[in-house]
Scaffold this active site. Structure first.
Site, PDB file in Angstrom:
ATOM      1  CG  ASN A   1      -6.258   3.818  -4.385  1.00  0.00           C
ATOM      2  OD1 ASN A   1      -6.194   3.675  -3.183  1.00  0.00           O
ATOM      3  ND2 ASN A   1      -5.278   3.469  -5.207  1.00  0.00           N
TER       4      ASN A   1
ATOM      5  CD  GLU B   1      -3.348   0.690  -3.670  1.00  0.00           C
ATOM      6  OE1 GLU B   1      -3.861   0.150  -2.674  1.00  0.00           O
ATOM      7  OE2 GLU B   1      -3.583   1.867  -3.997  1.00  0.00           O
TER       8      GLU B   1
ATOM      9  CB  THR C   1      -4.384  -4.335   2.144  1.00  0.00           C
ATOM     10  OG1 THR C   1      -3.215  -3.596   1.793  1.00  0.00           O
ATOM     11  CG2 THR C   1      -4.533  -4.389   3.647  1.00  0.00           C
TER      12      THR C   1
ATOM     13  CB  THR D   1       7.019   0.235   4.217  1.00  0.00           C
ATOM     14  OG1 THR D   1       5.971  -0.096   3.319  1.00  0.00           O
ATOM     15  CG2 THR D   1       7.220  -0.916   5.174  1.00  0.00           C
TER      16      THR D   1
ATOM     17  CB  SER E   1     -16.591  -1.830  -2.132  1.00  0.00           C
ATOM     18  OG  SER E   1     -15.806  -1.515  -3.268  1.00  0.00           O
TER      19      SER E   1
ATOM     20  CE  LYS F   1      -0.484  -4.056   3.696  1.00  0.00           C
ATOM     21  NZ  LYS F   1      -1.079  -2.740   3.259  1.00  0.00           N
TER      22      LYS F   1
END
Length: 407
Positions: A402, A276, A153, A190, A407, A179
């Site tokens: 985030n 991230e 992702t 995870t 979107s 992932k």
């Protein structure tokens, strides 16, 4: 034991594929993957402790409790979480579609989803994806790469690994992919992890080995403090290596556990380092704690401290934030015995001795905090127990990612 090239197809009898089905409109990335075992495999799983569990988690718990699986279908883009009975029926339908395409029982098909919470799966797209994937299955390295890419992702790169070891005089192989980048604060595993091995092992020992390994690997990772609704780690063992089945906690079982631990440690570190927006992996080693639980609590408190994570991003040797995080962790230790050393490929520097600051060089400390991997070595001098946790720094990009995730 040695690392070899590949991922989920490295072990005997496994094929895989990854492709774009079109789950999220307007995107071009791969978004579905499938793994297939030539023979039915003993299976085990660990799942999120979040009370809000996604439909795939509920389905997979049923399959892993039964103990045998032969395929996995994974989709990204939509998490199929908070979707009620319709979500569970869609998970079951995905398994049914895969079972028909692969000529196996739907009760031996595991499913996994990751993405946005609250949306139901577009089953026409899923059906087309399952049909397409079933005709693409191969055992080569490229197919494993395709599958590893298809489950991502917000990850910046695929995460996969393979190891060979010797068990019962036979070469046994482990191949895996996972992932995870955001919503990572596991209380079992995870986001999504898939481990395929050709070892022969009993169901109860596979369960025990996986749960034991998870405690020191995926359960010691945090990116942002959020435990996902979809956390799943699955392991399948099809026995095709030909080793005598592991049914006792003997030398063969220890070799199996060692290989599984190596796989899960690698994957856990990959997730932490790819948090991230992260710019570096932050590893915390707590040593000489009075017991293992104390060491684990201290290590995780440090890597989950937002202030410490910000300091790591800023290359700021703000050791007070580390000691503070230890103090509110709930673990008991003597602050006046604590030593803190920061380390990286640039060297080591002692920041704290006996609970107070050393006369360290700030410029040297900043240099040591600059590489992609930074390690905090924390000695509490209270026993023989130790634990390691992995996290990442907290950057501006985490908020950007985030703020517009849907979107």
């Amino acid at each position: 034991m040695k690392q070899i090239e590949g991922g989920v197809t490295a072990a005997k009898g496994y094929t895989t594929a990854g492709t774009r089905a079109g789950i999220k409109k307007g995107k071009t990335n791969k978004d579905m993957a499938m793994i297939f075992s030539e023979k039915p495999a003993v299976t085990a799983g660990t799942f999120t402790k979040n009370l809000v569990k996604a439909a795939p988690v509920l389905w997979d718990k049923k399959v892993t409790d039964a103990g045998v699986a032969q395929a996995v279908v994974i989709n990204t883009g939509i998490a199929n979480a908070c979707t009620g009975q319709a979500g569970y029926e869609n998970a079951a339908e995905t398994a049914k579609l895969a079972g028909e395409a692969l000529n196996i029982s739907s009760d031996t098909v595991l499913v996994a989803s990751t993405g946005v919470i609250g949306f139901t799966l577009p089953m026409d797209v899923i059906a087309d994806g399952v049909k397409k994937l079933s005709g693409m299955l191969k055992s080569d390295v490229q197919s494993a790469q395709d599958a590893a890419e298809a489950i991502l992702t917000t990850d910046t790169h695929p995460k996969q690994i393979a190891y060979e070891t010797t068990i019962g005089g036979k070469t046994v192989t482990f191949g895996a992919m996972c992932k995870g980048s955001g919503m990572i604060h596991p209380n079992m595993g995870t986001m999504l992890g898939f481990i395929m091995t050709d070892a022969a092992i009993s169901k109860n020992l596979l369960d025990k080995a996986l749960k034991g390994s998870i405690e020191d690997t995926f359960n010691m990772v945090s990116v942002d403090g959020d435990t996902s609704t979809n956390d799943t780690v699955l392991v399948m063992a099809n026995g095709m290596a030909g080793n005598p089945e592991i049914t006792e906690e003997n030398e063969d079982y220890e070799a199996f556990k060692e290989a599984l631990l190596a796989v899960n440690t690698y994957l856990a570190k990959q997730i932490a380092g790819d948090g991230e927006g992260a710019s570096r992996l932050f590893e915390v080693q707590v040593k000489h704690a009075k017991d293992k639980q104390t060491a684990k609590v201290l290590a995780k408190s440090i890597i989950t401290s937002n202030l410490t994570k910000c300091a790591i991003f800023g290359k700021d040797a703000n050791w007070g934030r580390i000691l503070c995080a230890m103090g509110y962790s709930g673990a008991q230790f003597d602050p006046l015995k604590v030593d803190i050393v920061m380390a990286s490929e640039k060297g080591e520097i002692a920041l704290v001795g006996n609970g107070v600051a050393t006369a360290f060089d700030e410029e040297k400390a900043a240099e040591i905090l600059s590489p992609d991997v930074v390690i905090a070595k924390v000695d509490v001098r209270d026993g023989d127990a130790e634990a390691t946790a992995w996290g990442c720094d907290l950057t501006y990009d985490y908020v950007k990612i985030n703020a517009d995730y849907r979107s």
